[in-house]
Design an enzyme around this catalytic site. Structure first.
Site, PDB file in Angstrom:
ATOM      1  N   TRP A  96       0.827  -1.210   0.000  1.00 27.54           N
ATOM      2  CA  TRP A  96       0.000   0.000   0.000  1.00 27.54           C
ATOM      3  C   TRP A  96       0.857   1.253   0.000  1.00 27.54           C
ATOM      4  O   TRP A  96       0.545   2.253  -0.620  1.00 27.54           O
ATOM      5  CB  TRP A  96      -0.935  -0.022   1.217  1.00 27.54           C
ATOM      6  CG  TRP A  96      -1.813   1.202   1.344  1.00 27.54           C
ATOM      7  CD1 TRP A  96      -3.062   1.369   0.829  1.00 27.54           C
ATOM      8  CD2 TRP A  96      -1.501   2.419   2.035  1.00 27.54           C
ATOM      9  NE1 TRP A  96      -3.557   2.617   1.146  1.00 27.54           N
ATOM     10  CE2 TRP A  96      -2.618   3.282   1.897  1.00 27.54           C
ATOM     11  CE3 TRP A  96      -0.403   2.873   2.762  1.00 27.54           C
ATOM     12  CZ2 TRP A  96      -2.664   4.553   2.456  1.00 27.54           C
ATOM     13  CZ3 TRP A  96      -0.437   4.163   3.321  1.00 27.54           C
ATOM     14  CH2 TRP A  96      -1.561   4.974   3.155  1.00 27.54           C
ATOM     15  N   HIS A  97       1.983   1.162   0.720  1.00 29.40           N
ATOM     16  CA  HIS A  97       2.847   2.342   0.843  1.00 29.40           C
ATOM     17  C   HIS A  97       3.573   2.664  -0.452  1.00 29.40           C
ATOM     18  O   HIS A  97       3.945   3.820  -0.670  1.00 29.40           O
ATOM     19  CB  HIS A  97       3.870   2.144   1.966  1.00 29.40           C
ATOM     20  CG  HIS A  97       3.310   2.373   3.327  1.00 29.40           C
ATOM     21  ND1 HIS A  97       2.580   1.410   3.991  1.00 29.40           N
ATOM     22  CD2 HIS A  97       3.343   3.452   4.133  1.00 29.40           C
ATOM     23  CE1 HIS A  97       2.197   1.902   5.165  1.00 29.40           C
ATOM     24  NE2 HIS A  97       2.643   3.129   5.285  1.00 29.40           N
ATOM     25  N   GLY A  98       3.815   1.684  -1.268  1.00 29.70           N
ATOM     26  CA  GLY A  98       4.510   2.011  -2.509  1.00 29.70           C
ATOM     27  C   GLY A  98       4.716   0.811  -3.386  1.00 29.70           C
ATOM     28  O   GLY A  98       4.728  -0.331  -2.933  1.00 29.70           O
ATOM     29  N   PHE A 104       2.093   8.439  -1.172  1.00 22.07           N
ATOM     30  CA  PHE A 104       1.307   7.216  -1.148  1.00 22.07           C
ATOM     31  C   PHE A 104      -0.143   7.507  -1.544  1.00 22.07           C
ATOM     32  O   PHE A 104      -0.981   6.634  -1.456  1.00 22.07           O
ATOM     33  CB  PHE A 104       1.375   6.570   0.241  1.00 22.07           C
ATOM     34  CG  PHE A 104       2.795   6.435   0.734  1.00 22.07           C
ATOM     35  CD1 PHE A 104       3.147   6.837   2.002  1.00 22.07           C
ATOM     36  CD2 PHE A 104       3.790   5.952  -0.099  1.00 22.07           C
ATOM     37  CE1 PHE A 104       4.464   6.737   2.448  1.00 22.07           C
ATOM     38  CE2 PHE A 104       5.113   5.853   0.342  1.00 22.07           C
ATOM     39  CZ  PHE A 104       5.436   6.242   1.608  1.00 22.07           C
TER      40      PHE A 104
END
Lengths: 501, 466
Positions: free
Chosen positions: A330-332, A501
């Protein structure tokens, strides 16, 4: 527009003043317009995406309610609802995957195919990642799931719902709000309250302190070392990594405080997103205190649906790992983030597995777990474990992380330790006195977080001291931010880390 | 039994509720306003205190601090001079006042851009009955518009708070610089870590000379009167020199942004009945000839001025009978020294009185002016190149074919001879490589080609660092 920009400092008062001038019934329309204006400042085309997500989840919510009301056959009802929600999930996540992960997927397919001798060489798409897409997509999906579960009724007013998805203080970097908390507040007319105003301003000032005075200052050292780990090996990397932990915390918490403060001025309460995370005594406690809105989202919408801890230990651990791998992703769109997330999951699994051993050791050695030293030991260990994972986060790629690790290990020696204290720390972007000032701000941060950890409500304490004390606190904070903040033309405009993000 | 009129009591209750609500809002708004006012007052006090501690405007060359202070404290100003260092070094209001009987003021500041000129013009016009404005139109000033540095700060830091100041700061700097421009303490925040610096600044600010604005005198220059700063000495006696070649005038001799700013000044003067005149204060022949196409600027600026019904007087075209352009009148290649300023101010005064006939006293172009000159060595360039060498180039006005012989004498700091060498025998080459880090004398003999009578000039050169 960035929170730490003149544009925002002009934008917010105008929005707030007009908000309170307008009749209560239309205030949400004004906020909606302001939110879209805020968002389109990044790129006007982004508005179409957020609108699409809004429309889809709005329709889905209404459809789910209609099915609930009109479909009498329980089996058909469940099937239809599942169908409806799945469609919404697929489309929303599909949009997220397209913009955020498509090139990552393509890159990995190309790598794998090349290793297999297939050489597919699929082309990359030139797509701009819309700011905040991960946040508002999750918020909209959360709403859909809440309606599906019957936790909330679908919002019939499209504009109010659109505001729920796009509310500007939390649009680009959270907190990821829940329907139950935010939606209701958008329906209520909030009175102009001096107390809310004071609280909001105080939170905003604290947020700017965290971001401009601590995070962006600390970033100078972090960037110097991480941009050139060969020149700054060993203890420099250790210090920079510790400082990165501070940077990302202050950056993100700073943003959250500014967001919460902005909303509070208008009488709207956004959820807390951080609760002294680095004072946690275990990794699982850390994750109850760090990015609370995301971790609770994953708990409610992924971990529990996967079975949570209701299907045995093995399944629990698998679920935990899945959640944290997904959280990393999700963060990257990079393996570094996945490893970061996976490591955090692994820590918790190992932590749980080691519980019996720890209990035995405590019993055998008769360790008093309630002593300050024991708690301090646990806090420091937790911090170091978490800090280790931040290397993958900061380095942004596996190969970069490898370089950092190699230089960190290679550079550690007794000789390098002594040269470390010869003043070379002051050559990393901050002069000697500014370095000590930085340490002072970290001490302030630690003190505030310690009080928070002890459940002392600092805001209420300050508010209860009266208006003059409030004013003095705000004035002191303001001047510290104003004079010592890292901003202005001489610096590159420093975006909040979590905006990416 | 008491009868209660329900509808009356209900409406009374509703009215009371409404009043309570209004009162609540009023109290909340009043509290916010009161806090805001208190906040602003306290902030203003803290800002002044921090400015006092951190901002160092105590240096001997902080002339603009006094200039702008005096601008606010005149009896009256009839004629205002605006421009950059060429202006405040080149025009002596005392002489102009004496010759013309007018009250004039020199509001020149370092590298003043047109937006700064506009701001100062409006400040002055608020307070005085300004009848005339003379703007120095130094040729390169119209090319600079995207810098936010001391040239902006020295005006904004010393202006009194006003809408004009807000307009100036917002126009002169981009959004990211507004805070630094409005609040000089913020620009100097690093001094908070330097207790010695704070101590030095506060000590200087407590001196009477600083409070009286009389601390502006040093070995090189002295603040004289009404914005005029007299520079005492030349760089080298009878030798004009520079260490960079001068840029020629580009095709777009003024940027769009500067043109807009200039137009604002023109429109403002027109609207307020102020006679605006563009002038150019004399510069050295070394500079004018090295620019190469200075007449391009003259032609274009003349056209621009006439399109706006303005006079444009470039005193570089003035006959040498009235202004000699001798090296002795210059501080450096482009600025007059005090003696030169006094000579020029008398000339300017004559122009202001209408005693100057442009046809009689001025050439139509710089080429025309140089055409009647005799041969002259204008000065030299002392250039440090990227490959670590140092080049000495003689500049002459090309009025005849000249040949040069160059001998290099290397000395120590006391002047004792170390070595001597012949760099070249007579030839038309004018560029010589000389040592970078040594004291030296370059002995140049020059003569007209085909003749034997030569003149000798010696140039004493100090070492130059990288």
């Amino acid at each position: 527009m960035l929170f730490n920009s003149i544009d925002f400092l002009l934008f917010l008062p105008i929005v707030v003043i007009i908000y309170f001038i307008l009749p209560g019934k239309v205030r949400y329309i004004w906020l909606l317009l302001a939110s879209y204006y805020f968002y389109m400042n990044w790129n006007p085309q982004y508005a179409f995406l957020i609108l699409l997500s809004t429309v889809l989840t709005y329709i889905c919510g209404l459809a789910l309610n209609k099915i609930d009301v009109f479909q009498e056959d329980e089996k058909k009802k469940i099937a239809l609802k599942k169908c409806c929600m799945s469609a919404s999930l697929i489309i929303n996540l599909g949009i997220l995957v397209f913009f955020k992960y498509l090139n990552f997927i393509t890159e990995n397919i190309n790598n794998i195919s090349s290793k297999l001798g297939l050489n597919l060489n699929i082309g990359y798409l030139d797509v701009l990642l819309p700011v905040g897409i991960s946040f508002y997509t999750f918020q909209a999906i959360g709403y859909t799931i809440d309606v599906y579960r019957g936790t909330v009724k679908a919002e019939k007013n499209f504009f109010r719902y659109a505001l729920f998805v796009s509310f500007f203080p939390q649009l680009v970097a959270g907190p990821i709000e829940r329907t139950l908390n935010l939606m209701g507040q958008l329906s209520v007319k909030h009175r102009l309250s001096f107390k809310n105003f004071r609280k909001g301003v105080l939170w905003m000032l604290w947020g700017y302190f965290l971001k401009l005075v601590i995070a962006d200052r600390v970033a100078m050292i972090v960037d110097t070392v991480y941009d050139d780990p060969q020149t700054y090996p060993g203890f420099y990397i250790i210090v920079a990594t510790i400082l990165f932990a501070i940077q990302i915390y202050c950056d993100f918490n700073g943003y959250t405080m500014i967001a919460r403060g902005s909303a509070k001025i208008m009488g709207i309460n956004l959820m807390e997103n951080f609760s002294a995370p680095y004072l946690a005594q275990s990794v699982s406690e850390f994750w109850r205190r760090w990015h609370i809105s995301l971790s609770s989202w994953f708990k409610d919408y992924l971990y529990i649906p996967l079975g949570g801890n209701r299907k045995g230990k093995i399944r629990k651990y698998i679920n935990l790992l899945i959640v944290f791998f997904v959280s990393g992703l999700w963060h990257g769109a990079a393996w570094g983030y996945v490893i970061w997330g996976g490591l955090n999951g692994l820590y918790q699994v190992i932590g749980e597995l080691l519980v019996p051993l720890r209990k035995k050791v405590i019993g055998v050695f008769r360790i008093n777990v309630n002593t300050f030293s024991h708690k301090l030991w646990k806090t420091i260990t937790t911090f170091l474990l978490i800090d280790f994972t931040w290397i993958f986060f900061r380095a942004k790629s596996i190969s970069e992380s490898k370089i950092v690790f190699e230089n960190m290990i290679d550079g550690i020696s007794f000789q390098s330790l002594s040269s470390f204290f010869d003043g070379s720390l002051y050559q990393l972007g901050l002069g000697e006195r500014e370095f000590y000032f930085m340490l002072l701000t970290l001490a302030i941060l630690l003190a505030v977080d310690y009080l928070k950890y002890k459940k002392v409500n600092i805001t209420e304490k300050i508010m209860n001291q009266g208006v003059v004390f409030n004013l003095l606190t705000c004035i002191v904070l303001f001047w510290i931010v104003f004079m010592m903040g890292i901003y202005g033309a001489e610096y590159d405009a420093s975006q909040f880390i979590y905006f990416q993000f | 039994m008491t009868r209660v009129n329900l509808s009356t009591s209900n409406s009374k209750g509703l009215n009371k509720l409404k009043k309570d609500k209004m009162f609540h809002i009023f109290v909340a708004v009043a509290k916010v306003l009161l806090i805001a006012i208190l906040f602003i007052l306290v902030m203003s006090g803290i800002n002044r205190f921090l400015t006092y501690l951190l901002v160092d405007d105590t240096k001997q060359d902080d002339y603009s601090r006094r200039t702008i202070y005096e601008l606010y404290n005149q009896e009256n100003i009839d004629a205002l001079f605006l421009g950059s260092s060429h202006c405040f070094m080149g025009i002596n209001p005392a002489i102009i006042d004496k010759e013309t009987g007018k009250k004039t003021f020199n509001a020149g500041t370092v590298s003043q851009l047109y937006n700064g000129s506009y701001a100062l013009l409006k400040e002055a016009d608020k307070l005085y009955d300004i009848e005339e404005v003379y703007m120095d139109m130094y040729y390169a000033q119209g090319l600079i518009d995207d810098v936010i540095d001391d040239r902006t700060y020295i005006i904004s830091d010393n202006m009194k708070p006003s809408l004009n100041k807000v307009e100036y700061v917002c126009g002169a700097s981009d959004k990211e610089s507004w805070i630094s421009t409005f609040f000089p303490a913020r620009r100097n925040w690093r001094n908070l870590f330097d207790y010695e610096e704070i101590s030095k600044i506060t000590e200087e600010k407590n001196k009477e000379e600083y409070k009286n604005y009389t601390n502006l005198s040093g070995p090189v220059a002295e603040y004289k009167i009404k914005g005029f700063v007299g520079f005492k000495r030349q760089q080298q006696p009878e030798h004009n020199w520079f260490n960079e070649y001068f840029d020629s005038v580009p095709e777009n001799y003024i940027t769009q942004k500067n043109e807009k700013e200039l137009k604002k000044i023109i429109d403002y003067c027109d609207k307020h009945g102020i006679k605006l005149t563009f002038i150019v204060i004399p510069m050295s022949d070394l500079m004018l000839s090295n620019i190469g196409n200075y007449d391009y600027y003259i032609t274009n600026m003349s056209t621009y001025a006439s399109q706006n019904s303005l006079d444009f007087v470039d005193f570089n075209l003035c006959s040498r009978e009235y202004f000699s352009n001798n090296d002795t009148l210059f501080y450096d290649e482009g600025h007059l020294n005090e003696e030169g300023a006094n000579v020029f101010s008398e000339l300017l005064a004559e122009y202001m009185l209408g005693n100057i006939s442009k046809d009689e006293m001025f050439f139509n172009s710089y080429i025309e002016k140089v055409d009647v000159d005799e041969f002259k060595i204008l000065g030299y360039f002392d250039i440090l190149t990227e490959d670590e060498s140092r080049l000495f180039e003689i500049s002459d006005n090309g009025k005849r074919l000249e040949e040069y012989k160059a001998e290099l004498i290397i000395q120590d700091e006391e002047g004792a001879l170390i070595s001597r060498s012949l760099l070249q025998d007579y030839s038309d080459n004018k560029i010589y490589e000389i040592p970078r880090g040594e004291y030296s004398t370059l002995k140049i003999e020059h003569r007209e080609k085909g003749t034997t009578k030569s003149k000798t000039i010696e140039y004493t050169l100090k070492p130059r660092k990288k």
